[in-house]
Design an enzyme around this catalytic site. Structure first.
Site, PDB file in Angstrom:
ATOM      1  N   LYS A 228       0.863  -1.183   0.000  1.00  0.00           N
ATOM      2  CA  LYS A 228       0.000   0.000   0.000  1.00  0.00           C
ATOM      3  C   LYS A 228       0.890   1.220   0.000  1.00  0.00           C
ATOM      4  CE  LYS A 228      -4.506   0.639   0.336  1.00  0.00           C
ATOM      5  NZ  LYS A 228      -5.483  -0.391  -0.042  1.00  0.00           N
TER       6      LYS A 228
HETATM    7  N1  GLU Z   1      -7.146  -0.027  -3.246  1.00  0.00           N
HETATM    8  C1  GLU Z   1      -7.856  -1.240  -3.543  1.00  0.00           C
HETATM    9  C2  GLU Z   1      -7.876  -2.153  -2.334  1.00  0.00           C
HETATM   10  O1  GLU Z   1      -7.749  -1.718  -1.228  1.00  0.00           O
HETATM   11  C3  GLU Z   1      -7.372  -1.914  -4.803  1.00  0.00           C
HETATM   12  C4  GLU Z   1      -5.929  -2.278  -4.850  1.00  0.00           C
HETATM   13  C5  GLU Z   1      -5.459  -2.730  -6.222  1.00  0.00           C
HETATM   14  O2  GLU Z   1      -6.267  -2.798  -7.135  1.00  0.00           O
HETATM   15  O3  GLU Z   1      -4.270  -3.011  -6.345  1.00  0.00           O
HETATM   16  O4  GLU Z   1      -8.115  -3.326  -2.434  1.00  0.00           O
END
Ligand code: GLU
Length: 419
Positions: A111
């Site tokens: 993240k």
């Molecule tokens: N931000 C989204 C999540 O928390 C998607 C992450 C992604 O597609 O890599 O799952």
């Protein structure tokens, strides 16, 4: 630690680690494996200086946390939010590790984020911020290393800027990010992915547990990317959306909200506030309104020790990441409220990201129908696995979801044999 009583004042990473520890205990991970799985493998903090439109220099702070890379390249979104910090990004990176493993897609978990209020920055400032942030993390990302995507406060436009900034350094690389605009190699169905995944997940859970969705009253907390798509799609299951909320407060109508009209209103004014023919309530009152299904689709930690006993829903479906604290989780469980956990419910976003990445690498585009079909297969399959394990072991759906994720990641580490 497993067996310990969670505290109310845990940080986000402590809370997610508490959920992890419960699962690690059940999977019977030894202490060494737990340490490997608990700790983020790499954390990068960068200064992100940009010139504001008024000519002044402003310094932001950005992060990328790569939590675990045993199952493939790191994958996870980038968040722009004033409260984003290293601890929160760590927690969300850890959730991505278990989410990707549970969905069975070939990624580790990551993240990122920048501490900023995107609402206070102009488009040109956001463009500069995104480019500088991308340049500063460029040495640790890559289409086979770490693939960012949108999260809270970021969107397809942000991903287009990231792709462009990365491409200026290394050549055109569409698979460097997912969640791009369709015109630049994004996938059909990516926008709706998390909301559509939630609907498939709820449909399968209701089928297997004989829960009647017909006429169920739904409350949706948060009307951003995820919440607004849930509102648009959940009617297909026979449910009625009786309330929605955003940072301005909540709207309620026991007879149901006119979602197309509300979407039009939000399109014009940017907020749900001022929508006619509804009762207005405060954000805290909202969670306690009468309903059958509560969908927290906003930020972390909104269901906690001080309100979990007042929730009237019989099912909580976690569209947001980490909306329930460990203490809130225990209270809901003791009250017999079913809880469908974030790492299962909102996996639709990253699953369609995986499809986008695969399409970019193959330089081939799928029709939306195919995207939705494949998404349905993965989400419903994961839901069945979670329910089966939960029944077999007599554990909650969250414990079962983490159990599967932790087992798969620890197996990947063993097979790689790098320690
Ligand atoms: N931000 C989204 C999540 O928390 C998607 C992450 C992604 O597609 O890599 O799952």
């Amino acid at each position: 630690m497993a067996g310990t009583i969670p505290r109310d004042d845990m940080t986000s990473f402590e809370a997610v680690t508490w959920f992890f520890d419960q699962a690690a205990e059940r999977v019977r991970c030894d202490d060494e494996m737990r340490e490997l799985l608990r700790r983020p493998w790499r954390e990068l903090t960068v200064a992100v200086p940009i010139r504001l439109d008024n000519g002044k220099l402003k310094m932001f702070t950005g992060y990328r946390v790569q939590h675990n890379g045993a199952r493939g390249p790191y994958k996870g979104g980038i968040r722009y939010h004033p409260r984003t910090g290293l601890d929160e990004v760590r927690a969300l990176a850890s959730l991505m590790t278990w989410k990707n493993a549970l969905a069975g897609i070939p990624y580790g978990g990551a993240k990122g984020g920048v501490t900023c209020d995107p609402g206070e920055l102009s488009t040109t400032e956001l463009n500069r911020l995104t480019r500088r942030f991308t340049q500063n993390i460029a040495h640790i990302i890559g289409e086979n290393r770490d693939i960012p995507a949108p999260d809270m406060g970021t969107n397809a436009q942000t991903m287009a800027w990231m792709m462009d900034a990365y491409g200026q350094m290394f050549g055109h690389t569409p698979a460097i990010v997912t969640g791009k605009p369709v015109e630049l190699g994004g996938s059909y169905g990516r926008d709706a992915g998390p909301g559509r995944g939630l609907v498939y997940c709820l449909e399968e859970w209701a089928r297997l547990t004989d829960y009647s969705l017909q006429g169920s009253r739904v409350l949706i907390q948060g009307f951003g990317q995820v919440g607004s798509w849930v509102a648009r799609l959940i009617g297909s299951l026979g449910c009625t959306v009786v309330g929605v909320s955003d940072i301005s407060g909540g709207l309620f109508n026991p007879r149901g909200l006119d979602i197309p009209k509300l979407m039009e209103h939000v399109g014009q004014s940017g907020t749900i506030a001022g929508f006619q023919g509804v009762e207005e309530v405060s954000g805290e009152e909202f969670l306690q309104l009468p309903c059958d299904i509560l969908v927290p689709a906003a930020i972390e930690g909104v269901i906690h020790s001080r309100n979990a006993d007042k929730i009237q829903a019989s099912v909580v479906v976690e569209a947001a990441n980490h909306p329930t604290t460990p203490v809130g989780d225990i209270i809901l469980r003791d009250r017999g409220i079913a809880l469908m956990p974030d790492i299962l419910v909102n996996a639709g976003g990253v699953v369609v990201s995986y499809f986008e990445w695969a399409q970019n690498i193959q330089q081939f585009r799928w029709e939306e129908e195919r995207v939705n079909k494949e998404l349905e297969k993965i989400v419903k399959g994961a839901t069945r696995e979670v329910i089966k394990l939960s029944d077999r072991e007599g554990i909650s759906l969250r414990e079962a979801a983490f159990y599967i994720g932790v087992e798969r990641v620890s197996r990947a580490i063993e097979l790689r044999g790098f320690v």
